[in-house]
Design an enzyme around this catalytic site. Structure first.
Site, PDB file in Angstrom:
ATOM      1  N   GLU A 107       0.856  -1.060  -0.004  1.00 59.11           N
ATOM      2  CA  GLU A 107      -0.028   0.137   0.030  1.00 59.11           C
ATOM      3  C   GLU A 107       1.012   1.288  -0.182  1.00 59.11           C
ATOM      4  OE1 GLU A 107      -2.922  -0.250   3.175  1.00 59.11           O
ATOM      5  OE2 GLU A 107      -3.432  -2.137   2.485  1.00 59.11           O
TER       6      GLU A 107
ATOM      7  N   LYS B  59       4.228 -16.187  -1.258  1.00 59.07           N
ATOM      8  CA  LYS B  59       3.643 -15.208  -0.458  1.00 59.07           C
ATOM      9  C   LYS B  59       3.827 -15.075   0.916  1.00 59.07           C
ATOM     10  CE  LYS B  59       1.611 -11.080   0.044  1.00 59.07           C
ATOM     11  NZ  LYS B  59       0.145 -10.797  -0.511  1.00 59.07           N
TER      12      LYS B  59
ATOM     13  N   GLY C 155      10.864   0.378  15.936  1.00 59.00           N
ATOM     14  CA  GLY C 155       9.970   1.217  16.330  1.00 59.00           C
ATOM     15  C   GLY C 155       8.685   0.459  17.048  1.00 59.00           C
TER      16      GLY C 155
ATOM     17  N   CYS D 133      -2.005  -7.317   6.036  1.00 61.85           N
ATOM     18  CA  CYS D 133      -1.333  -8.449   5.555  1.00 61.85           C
ATOM     19  C   CYS D 133      -0.342  -9.066   6.439  1.00 61.85           C
ATOM     20  CB  CYS D 133      -0.373  -8.133   4.457  1.00 61.85           C
ATOM     21  SG  CYS D 133      -1.474  -7.500   2.995  1.00 61.85           S
TER      22      CYS D 133
ATOM     23  N   ARG E 206      -6.291  -0.993   9.418  1.00 62.34           N
ATOM     24  CA  ARG E 206      -6.384  -2.259   9.879  1.00 62.34           C
ATOM     25  C   ARG E 206      -5.126  -3.029  10.631  1.00 62.34           C
ATOM     26  NH1 ARG E 206      -7.240  -5.443   4.279  1.00 62.34           N
ATOM     27  NH2 ARG E 206      -6.112  -3.900   3.866  1.00 62.34           N
TER      28      ARG E 206
END
Ligand code: UDX
Length: 449
Positions: free
Chosen positions: A160, A212, A261, A268, A338
């Site tokens: 994204e 993936k 962090g 995902c 999300r």
């Protein structure tokens, strides 16, 4: 079949809408399909239903070309398409760590009864290994064209915020196929991408599915690795920021996904590592990826530790204190909340009695919908007004550019937690701020605020 197949894209979320739009821009005739009529209406009128840089301009271009339309009708999709891409979501199940496959199954069972000629169905969604073989059998059994309908798997690696570039020029393509014909169709469907010398790995269905989750597990592991080092740094006074920079000079390690962090979130990485661990257990190889549970644990602890730092800066109790939360999205250049670490921290502080005011450049509407209990501001300085502590939770560029003295002028107390190592501690200390960051020594304001 035509040299340039007609494509359908089933599911018009981040993945599907981007894929449909980019394929149309690259010259294909594309029909986007979704069960959500309001989404389809928006897309048909040229509106991208989520935030993704560059995508609205490409949607306009694709619509203008006449090559892109959207529908809710699966019969129309089956009649139109030579190659059907399945791009629906596979979220985590509500009551387990397994993937929820209901949308993938529904896409296949809605499309299959209308497939009456030789067709390729291509899964792009992230699924547990073995799903493709099951879906292939389901397709053969329920499509009128029977064995003429084949399934392939082509996992999607887009990030994204970089979705357009990642789609137009991906690092690699993976084609999981069971026949030469299926490979030929995929090569035709990705011809403009392959023409840019993008490497392609042709393999079987199960390997394609695994690539993936293996990739996302590796990325999550890298982030949690450096965050585990941050925990050790905290116990020793060492600086994980310097540590990560020093590690990154070794090309075998590399600096990407080594930013310490608050850790990873989003639609995902968190759910993919959980679903992978769950699936591995089902397959009797749970031990092989048992470390993924620890990766998840390290990641969750970073959120708790960020809350601790805020509490420390509030002298041990946040009840009644005003906290400015900069960021809500799970990462910058996204409106996606999300499993967002930022909102998790903000909501926890609220539950502990703090008065939390959130600002995010893109995700405010989404955040407000899910967390109506939090306060919201329309700017970073607005959120910081009269704050006892400022906590930076998503590393938007505009937060890096905040003037420490301008912010010092509006807060009640000059105390900041930099949850993303986005700021230069010395600049903030010079403007009087006490600066804290995960895995870094405290820095105290050098001039009174
Ligand atoms: C990820 C994968 O990168 C992508 O290939 C896959 O297709 C989908 O999942 P995405 O969820 O868009 O993409 O986000 P990504 O950029 O990978 O970031 C994931 C999370 O990790 C974010 O919360 C980010 O803030 C965090 N992160 C990333 C770190 O904490 N440290 C880093 O060094 C990198």
């Amino acid at each position: 079949m035509t040299a340039r197949p007609r494509l359908t894209v089933i599911g018009t979320g981040y993945l599907g809408a981007t894929h449909a739009i980019c394929m149309a821009v690259m010259g294909f005739e594309v029909l986007g399909v979704d069960v959500d009529a309001s989404k389809i209406e928006k897309l048909n009128t040229g509106e991208v239903p989520f935030f993704e840089p560059g995508l609205p301009e490409l949607l306009a271009k694709a619509c203008e070309s006449g090559r892109l339309r959207f529908t809710t009708d699966f019969r129309e999709a089956a009649a139109f398409g030579d190659v059907h891409f399945i791009c629906v979501g596979t979220p985590q199940q509500a009551d387990s760590e397994a993937a929820d496959l209901r949308y993938v199954d529904a896409a296949v069972t809605s499309l299959a009864p209308h497939l009456d000629r030789r067709t390729l169905v291509v899964g792009k969604s992230t699924v547990p290994v073995g799903t493709a073989a099951r879906l292939a059998a389901l397709l053969r059994a329920s499509a009128p064209a029977g064995d003429q309908v084949e399934l392939a798997w082509n996992p999607e690696f887009l990030r994204e915020g970089f979705a357009v570039d990642d789609t137009m020029k991906p690092d690699r393509l993976v084609f999981g196929v069971t026949s030469e014909w299926a490979e030929e169709q995929l090569r035709a469907a990705f011809q403009p991408v392959l023409a840019q010398d993008v490497p392609v790995k042709v393999t079987d269905l199960q390997t394609a599915e695994l690539v993936k989750v293996a990739a996302n597990s590796f990325l999550a592991t890298k982030i949690s690795y450096i965050n585990a080092m941050a925990e050790v740094c905290e116990a020793t006074g060492a600086d994980v920021h310097d540590l990560a920079e020093a590690l990154a000079y070794d090309e075998r390690i590399g600096g990407k996904f080594l930013r310490p962090g608050l850790g990873f979130g989003g639609g995902c990485l968190p759910k993919d590592i959980r679903a992978f661990a769950y699936r591995a257990e089902e397959l009797g190889v749970g031990q092989a990826v048992g470390f993924l549970r620890e990766i998840d644990g390290i990641n969750r602890r970073r959120r708790a530790r960020t809350v601790d730092l805020v509490v420390e800066l509030c002298d041990g109790d946040v009840a009644g204190k005003r906290v400015a939360a900069l960021g809500a999205a799970f990462k910058p250049n996204s409106d996606d909340i999300r499993d967002a670490p930022a909102l998790d921290v903000a909501a926890t502080l609220h539950r502990m009695g703090a008065e939390v005011t959130v600002f995010d450049p893109a995700a405010l509407d989404n955040a407000r919908r899910v967390h109506p209990e939090l306060g919201y501001a329309t700017s970073a300085l607005g959120a910081a007004r009269d704050a006892d502590v400022v906590v930076l939770l998503t590393e938007w560029n505009e937060f890096r550019e905040i003037s420490p003295s301008a912010m010092a002028a509006v807060v009640r107390r000059t105390k900041i937690v930099d949850g993303r190592h986005a700021l230069v501690p010395a600049h903030w200390a010079a403007a009087g701020w006490d600066y804290r960051a995960l895995g870094r020594p405290s820095v105290h304001g050098s001039v009174p605020a």
